[in-house]
Write an enzyme that holds these catalytic residues in place. Structure first.
Site, PDB file in Angstrom:
ATOM      1  N   GLN A   1      13.656  32.719  -5.259  1.00  0.00           N
ATOM      2  CA  GLN A   1      12.352  33.122  -5.792  1.00  0.00           C
ATOM      3  C   GLN A   1      12.501  34.416  -6.583  1.00  0.00           C
ATOM      4  OE1 GLN A   1       9.143  32.587  -2.492  1.00  0.00           O
ATOM      5  NE2 GLN A   1      11.107  32.734  -1.450  1.00  0.00           N
TER       6      GLN A   1
ATOM      7  N   HIS B   1      11.176  31.111 -10.015  1.00  0.00           N
ATOM      8  CA  HIS B   1      10.159  31.959 -10.653  1.00  0.00           C
ATOM      9  C   HIS B   1      10.630  32.602 -11.947  1.00  0.00           C
ATOM     10  CE1 HIS B   1       8.126  32.381  -6.447  1.00  0.00           C
ATOM     11  NE2 HIS B   1       7.897  31.223  -7.012  1.00  0.00           N
TER      12      HIS B   1
ATOM     13  N   CYS C   1       7.668  33.110 -25.655  1.00  0.00           N
ATOM     14  CA  CYS C   1       6.467  33.295 -26.460  1.00  0.00           C
ATOM     15  C   CYS C   1       5.253  32.817 -25.671  1.00  0.00           C
ATOM     16  CB  CYS C   1       6.607  32.510 -27.764  1.00  0.00           C
ATOM     17  SG  CYS C   1       5.106  32.554 -28.756  1.00  0.00           S
TER      18      CYS C   1
ATOM     19  N   THR D   1      12.728  35.949   2.843  1.00  0.00           N
ATOM     20  CA  THR D   1      11.452  35.571   2.230  1.00  0.00           C
ATOM     21  C   THR D   1      10.361  35.567   3.292  1.00  0.00           C
ATOM     22  OG1 THR D   1      10.215  33.821   1.097  1.00  0.00           O
ATOM     23  CG2 THR D   1      12.137  33.112   2.357  1.00  0.00           C
TER      24      THR D   1
ATOM     25  N   ASN E   1      16.008  37.283   8.591  1.00  0.00           N
ATOM     26  CA  ASN E   1      14.962  38.227   8.183  1.00  0.00           C
ATOM     27  C   ASN E   1      14.865  39.302   9.270  1.00  0.00           C
ATOM     28  OD1 ASN E   1      12.278  39.363   7.491  1.00  0.00           O
ATOM     29  ND2 ASN E   1      12.065  37.530   6.225  1.00  0.00           N
TER      30      ASN E   1
HETATM   31  P1  NAD Z   1       8.088  39.073   0.023  1.00  0.00           P
HETATM   32  O1  NAD Z   1       7.999  40.474  -0.477  1.00  0.00           O
HETATM   33  O2  NAD Z   1       6.840  38.322   0.277  1.00  0.00           O
HETATM   34  O3  NAD Z   1       8.906  39.077   1.402  1.00  0.00           O
HETATM   35  C1  NAD Z   1      10.113  39.759   1.541  1.00  0.00           C
HETATM   36  C2  NAD Z   1      10.693  39.403   2.881  1.00  0.00           C
HETATM   37  O4  NAD Z   1      11.978  39.993   2.971  1.00  0.00           O
HETATM   38  C3  NAD Z   1       9.896  39.898   4.073  1.00  0.00           C
HETATM   39  O5  NAD Z   1       9.716  38.841   5.001  1.00  0.00           O
HETATM   40  C4  NAD Z   1      10.777  40.992   4.675  1.00  0.00           C
HETATM   41  O6  NAD Z   1      10.684  41.059   6.105  1.00  0.00           O
HETATM   42  C5  NAD Z   1      12.140  40.521   4.253  1.00  0.00           C
HETATM   43  N1  NAD Z   1      13.158  41.577   4.167  1.00  0.00           N
HETATM   44  C6  NAD Z   1      13.008  42.894   3.906  1.00  0.00           C
HETATM   45  N2  NAD Z   1      14.207  43.517   3.888  1.00  0.00           N
HETATM   46  C7  NAD Z   1      15.141  42.557   4.125  1.00  0.00           C
HETATM   47  C8  NAD Z   1      16.556  42.556   4.234  1.00  0.00           C
HETATM   48  N3  NAD Z   1      17.273  43.680   4.074  1.00  0.00           N
HETATM   49  N4  NAD Z   1      17.183  41.383   4.508  1.00  0.00           N
HETATM   50  C9  NAD Z   1      16.486  40.238   4.661  1.00  0.00           C
HETATM   51  N5  NAD Z   1      15.140  40.178   4.571  1.00  0.00           N
HETATM   52  C10 NAD Z   1      14.480  41.319   4.302  1.00  0.00           C
HETATM   53  O7  NAD Z   1       9.054  38.287  -0.952  1.00  0.00           O
HETATM   54  P2  NAD Z   1       9.173  36.751  -1.239  1.00  0.00           P
HETATM   55  O8  NAD Z   1       8.994  35.934  -0.014  1.00  0.00           O
HETATM   56  O9  NAD Z   1      10.368  36.566  -2.089  1.00  0.00           O
HETATM   57  O10 NAD Z   1       7.872  36.566  -2.112  1.00  0.00           O
HETATM   58  C11 NAD Z   1       7.924  35.812  -3.122  1.00  0.00           C
HETATM   59  C12 NAD Z   1       7.578  36.547  -4.435  1.00  0.00           C
HETATM   60  O11 NAD Z   1       8.135  37.843  -4.649  1.00  0.00           O
HETATM   61  C13 NAD Z   1       8.145  35.727  -5.510  1.00  0.00           C
HETATM   62  O12 NAD Z   1       7.131  35.441  -6.411  1.00  0.00           O
HETATM   63  C14 NAD Z   1       9.235  36.558  -6.181  1.00  0.00           C
HETATM   64  O13 NAD Z   1       9.355  36.181  -7.537  1.00  0.00           O
HETATM   65  C15 NAD Z   1       8.738  37.913  -5.988  1.00  0.00           C
HETATM   66  N6  NAD Z   1       9.647  39.080  -6.042  1.00  0.00           N
HETATM   67  C16 NAD Z   1      10.917  39.056  -6.563  1.00  0.00           C
HETATM   68  C17 NAD Z   1      11.713  40.214  -6.538  1.00  0.00           C
HETATM   69  C18 NAD Z   1      13.113  40.172  -7.081  1.00  0.00           C
HETATM   70  O14 NAD Z   1      13.403  39.423  -7.994  1.00  0.00           O
HETATM   71  N7  NAD Z   1      14.031  40.965  -6.500  1.00  0.00           N
HETATM   72  C19 NAD Z   1      11.211  41.399  -6.010  1.00  0.00           C
HETATM   73  C20 NAD Z   1       9.912  41.400  -5.503  1.00  0.00           C
HETATM   74  C21 NAD Z   1       9.156  40.238  -5.510  1.00  0.00           C
HETATM   75 ZN    ZN Z   2       6.131  31.446 -30.659  1.00  0.00          ZN
END
Ligand code: NAD
Ligand code: ZN
Length: 256
Positions: A109, A127, A135, A195, A220
């Site tokens: 994600q 995502h 665009c 996640t 997690n």
């Molecule tokens: P979220 O923020 O909802 O959840 C993050 C999860 O990671 C939590 O459950 C937390 O307990 C856990 N966590 C925190 N530190 C950790 C570690 N060191 N090891 C393992 N787990 C850990 O994120 P999500 O579930 O990915 O939510 C989805 C949305 O967030 C998506 O739309 C995604 O595109 C977006 N997102 C992406 C990024 C990125 O690309 N790095 C950053 C922030 C959000």
């Molecule tokens: Zn265009």
């Protein structure tokens, strides 16, 4: 569901180890938590990105229509931050797993591209990717960074460019979700890593895997929305747990 102990040295249950050893088709779903140890904020943690910004003001097509400059600049800021960061041991361990299991697919994600940077080859980005643009009108994709005086820059068709990420209320890239469902329903072992498992439809993938008979393991630091359905919850940071898991896997193999 069995919860295995917290940080530090991990012990993995014999059942999990034997399922890992026999697994042929493995899927790992990753979320923002996998990049947390690289220094990227997650979305929903108290210190996360959304703690300071309202998603509806920044990550929606409506927000972009209303204030394209502000949205573009917020993403430009995130891009700058991402340039400074590197994959962590969790990303590298996942890249290694590709070499160990006969068929291993990462479904992420995350939009930060760190899995690719760490060497993973089979990555489905649910995502999109923060480094690309597209665009807003004709959807042409621009993979290279764009130098332009205009904010946001414009496409040849005259449309405004936006980051090639999936915003709230938008559909996931065509084909990627179908492929993810298919892989999740046909795997022996499924990992849900870093996640919160609340953002749909990604959060339904572990459920599909479980229903289809896969052994489902979540990694997690805290329990999540799907903890009740998984076979095993390993409480810990992915950057610490995954390298130990690789090590345990190698030892288990060498005991044959
Ligand atoms: P979220 O923020 O909802 O959840 C993050 C999860 O990671 C939590 O459950 C937390 O307990 C856990 N966590 C925190 N530190 C950790 C570690 N060191 N090891 C393992 N787990 C850990 O994120 P999500 O579930 O990915 O939510 C989805 C949305 O967030 C998506 O739309 C995604 O595109 C977006 N997102 C992406 C990024 C990125 O690309 N790095 C950053 C922030 C959000
Ligand atoms: Zn265009």
């Amino acid at each position: 569901m069995q919860a295995v102990s917290t940080s530090g040295i991990q012990t993995f249950s014999p059942l999990f180890l034997s399922r890992m050893k026999s697994a042929k088709r493995v899927v790992a779903l990753t979320g923002a938590g996998v990049s947390a140890e690289s220094g990227i904020s997650t979305f929903r943690d108290p210190q996360g990105l959304w703690a300071n910004f309202k998603p509806e003001e920044l990550a929606t097509p409506e927000a972009f229509r209303k204030n394209p400059k502000m949205v573009w600049e917020w993403y430009a800021w995130r891009r700058e931050k991402i340039k400074e960061i590197k994959p962590n041991p969790g990303h590298y361990a996942l890249a290694e797993m590709e070499k160990i299991f006969p068929k291993f697919t990462l479904i992420t994600q995350n939009v930060d591209g760190l899995h690719h940077q760490a060497g993973s080859q089979h990555v489905l980005e649910l995502h999109g990717n923060l480094c690309r643009n597209k665009c807003f009108e004709c959807e042409k994709v621009f993979s290279e960074a764009i130098e332009s005086e205009q904010v946001p820059p414009r496409c040849d068709c005259g449309g405004l460019l936006r980051p090639d990420v999936v915003w709230f209320g938008e559909l996931l890239p065509e084909g990627v979700m179908d492929k993810s469902y298919e892989l999740s329903q046909n795997c022996d072992l499924f990992f849900s890593i870093g996640t919160s498992a609340v953002v749909q439809p990604a959060a339904s993938l572990p459920m599909y895997a479980k229903r289809s008979g896969a052994y489902v393991v979540e990694i997690n630091p805290q329990p999540t929305e799907i903890s009740y359905l998984v076979d095993e919850t390993i409480l810990g940071k992915s950057g610490e747990v995954l390298p130990q898991l690789l090590f345990a896997l190698a030892q288990h193999h060498s005991q044959d």
